[in-house]
Design a protein around this motif. Structure first.
Motif, mmCIF file in Angstrom:
data_model
loop_
_atom_site.group_PDB
_atom_site.id
_atom_site.type_symbol
_atom_site.label_atom_id
_atom_site.label_comp_id
_atom_site.label_asym_id
_atom_site.label_seq_id
_atom_site.Cartn_x
_atom_site.Cartn_y
_atom_site.Cartn_z
ATOM 1 N N SER A 147 6.087 -45.344 -26.653
ATOM 2 C CA SER A 147 5.334 -44.246 -27.530
ATOM 3 C C SER A 147 3.999 -43.780 -26.818
ATOM 4 O O SER A 147 3.660 -44.448 -25.992
ATOM 5 N N GLY A 148 3.472 -42.741 -27.538
ATOM 6 C CA GLY A 148 2.226 -42.132 -26.762
ATOM 7 C C GLY A 148 1.023 -42.894 -26.988
ATOM 8 O O GLY A 148 -0.110 -42.586 -26.305
ATOM 9 N N THR A 149 0.977 -43.666 -27.899
ATOM 10 C CA THR A 149 -0.267 -44.692 -28.171
ATOM 11 C C THR A 149 -0.798 -45.372 -27.116
ATOM 12 O O THR A 149 0.076 -45.935 -26.335
ATOM 13 N N SER A 150 -2.000 -45.621 -27.027
ATOM 14 C CA SER A 150 -2.630 -46.691 -26.043
ATOM 15 C C SER A 150 -3.108 -47.801 -27.090
ATOM 16 O O SER A 150 -4.276 -48.636 -26.427
ATOM 17 N N ARG A 151 -2.631 -48.285 -28.069
ATOM 18 C CA ARG A 151 -2.978 -49.461 -28.968
ATOM 19 C C ARG A 151 -1.935 -50.276 -28.849
ATOM 20 O O ARG A 151 -1.085 -50.255 -28.906
ATOM 21 N N HIS A 152 -2.411 -51.667 -29.453
ATOM 22 C CA HIS A 152 -1.848 -52.579 -30.102
ATOM 23 C C HIS A 152 -0.474 -52.872 -29.277
ATOM 24 O O HIS A 152 0.539 -52.936 -29.474
ATOM 25 N N PHE A 153 -0.655 -53.681 -27.780
ATOM 26 C CA PHE A 153 0.455 -53.939 -27.130
ATOM 27 C C PHE A 153 0.859 -55.329 -27.528
ATOM 28 O O PHE A 153 1.730 -55.782 -26.735
ATOM 29 N N GLY A 154 -0.038 -56.248 -27.815
ATOM 30 C CA GLY A 154 -0.121 -57.677 -28.089
ATOM 31 C C GLY A 154 0.004 -58.040 -26.662
ATOM 32 O O GLY A 154 -1.041 -58.331 -26.128
#
Length: 374
Positions: A147-154
């Motif tokens: 996805s295009g987000t840069s958050r919440h990768f674990g």
């Protein structure tokens, strides 16, 4: 005359090549008094720490470097061969864990954020660490879809007693993905060291569940460790505004996000009115307000007998170390430590020397060792 305990400590210090002194400031918990030793500094947002059999250590920096601490000194040169990570937003190089048979096979595992033309995701690579470099780097896991987000990768990982690898993948900031078992986001995956799904995973006999998924309904797990006696995998995860959780992983369990939560949205608007639903697990413990937990370890050393079996959790937002006492799988005592240090605690480990080790998350991050005050 040195006591047996002091002799063990002294020998361990020599083995690790670390200074034989601690800071003068004494910190106190309800159970023990302790000091901090600064083992290394100048690390750029360190994320994870691993202890090598020869007494040296590996530290990941979220900016994409793997560093070595040997004989008490941080090597000026990063380890070559590390896969390229996307250090943007919350992304970067995350965890480093050693294969249970590392002493013989020199194999380790790295988790990191990866970018392609299709977006970003969480990846895990296996590599051989030999002669101070990584060789035979192989990607064994990639969470899909991107996805295009840069958050919440674990990005946290842990091995169980059967040498199966657990990997956390956050919901990527797209909360409803955590309830979609055909989506790798928002859950914990269990794989073999070759990257194959483990026999017995919930999705092996269910086409509606991705075959590497072990649990789902997880928002963003950044703490994971195996219980030293039961072998169960314990985790903690970030809530939104409130609702950080501690859980024990059970195969095929839905941990509820975002259908149930003890937190609210960052805007102050409730995400859901429910804190419990049938078929969804309740946390063993939750924080409200959020502490932004990161790093997690059971204390199993000998230097602090009062802490034996206690769980330690780092906190980013609240800048502290939390000690949790556990009896019969219930958390019976919670104590905040190092609040006056005012540093973001990113990782927590029990070291082979019997002490507790911490990483601080900053542009000039440090490696601390927690030692008895006496």
């Amino acid at each position: 005359m040195l006591s047996c305990r002091h002799l063990i400590t002294f020998s361990a210090l020599i083995l690790l090549g670390l200074p034989l002194f601690a800071s003068s400031q004494v910190f106190k918990s309800q159970e023990a008094s302790f000091k901090l030793e600064t083992v290394a500094g100048g690390l750029e947002h360190p994320w994870s720490l691993a202890f090598l059999p020869d007494g040296s250590m590996l530290v990941t920096e979220r900016t994409g470097r793997l560093r070595v601490i040997r004989n008490g000194e941080l090597s000026s040169k990063p380890v070559p061969g590390v896969p390229v990570s996307a250090a943007t937003g919350q992304g970067g190089l995350f965890d480093v864990v050693l294969h249970p048979g590392f002493e013989k096979n020199r194999t380790l595992f790295l988790s990191y954020a990866h970018r392609s033309s299709e977006g970003m995701t969480t990846r895990v690579a296996r590599a051989i660490f030999d002669n101070n470099k990584l060789e035979n780097v192989t990607v064994i896991f990639e969470a899909l879809p991107r996805s295009g987000t840069s958050r919440h990768f674990g990005g946290r990982m842990a091995f169980d007693a059967s040498s199966y690898l657990y990997i956390s993948v956050g919901d990527r900031g797209e909360m409803n993905r955590a309830q979609d078992t055909g989506d790798d986001a928002g859950g914990v995956h269990r794989i073999t060291v070759s990257g194959e799904p483990v026999p017995g995973n919930p999705g092996i006999d269910d086409s509606g569940i991705n075959n590497t998924l072990f649990t789902w309904g997880n928002r963003n797990i950044q703490g994971m460790t195996a219980h030293p006696i039961t072998g169960d995998i314990w985790t903690h995860e970030h809530g939104p505004r409130g609702g950080d959780e501690i859980n024990v992983l059970r195969a095929g369990t839905n941990y509820g996000w975002p259908e149930i939560t003890y937190g609210i949205g960052y805007s102050g608007i409730p995400i859901t009115l429910s804190t419990a639903k049938d078929g969804m697990a309740q946390p063993l413990h939750y924080w409200d307000p959020s502490i932004a937990p990161s790093g997690m370890a059971f204390y199993t050393g000998l230097e602090f007998p009062e802490w034996q079996g206690n769980l330690f959790v780092g906190a980013l937002k609240m800048r502290k170390l939390v000690r949790l006492k556990i009896e019969n799988r219930q958390i019976v005592e919670v104590e905040d430590l190092l609040t006056s240090l005012a540093e973001r605690i990113r990782d927590v480990r029990t070291g082979p020397d019997g002490n507790l080790w911490l990483l601080t998350d900053s542009p000039q991050g440090k490696v601390y060792r927690v030692v008895p005050a006496q």
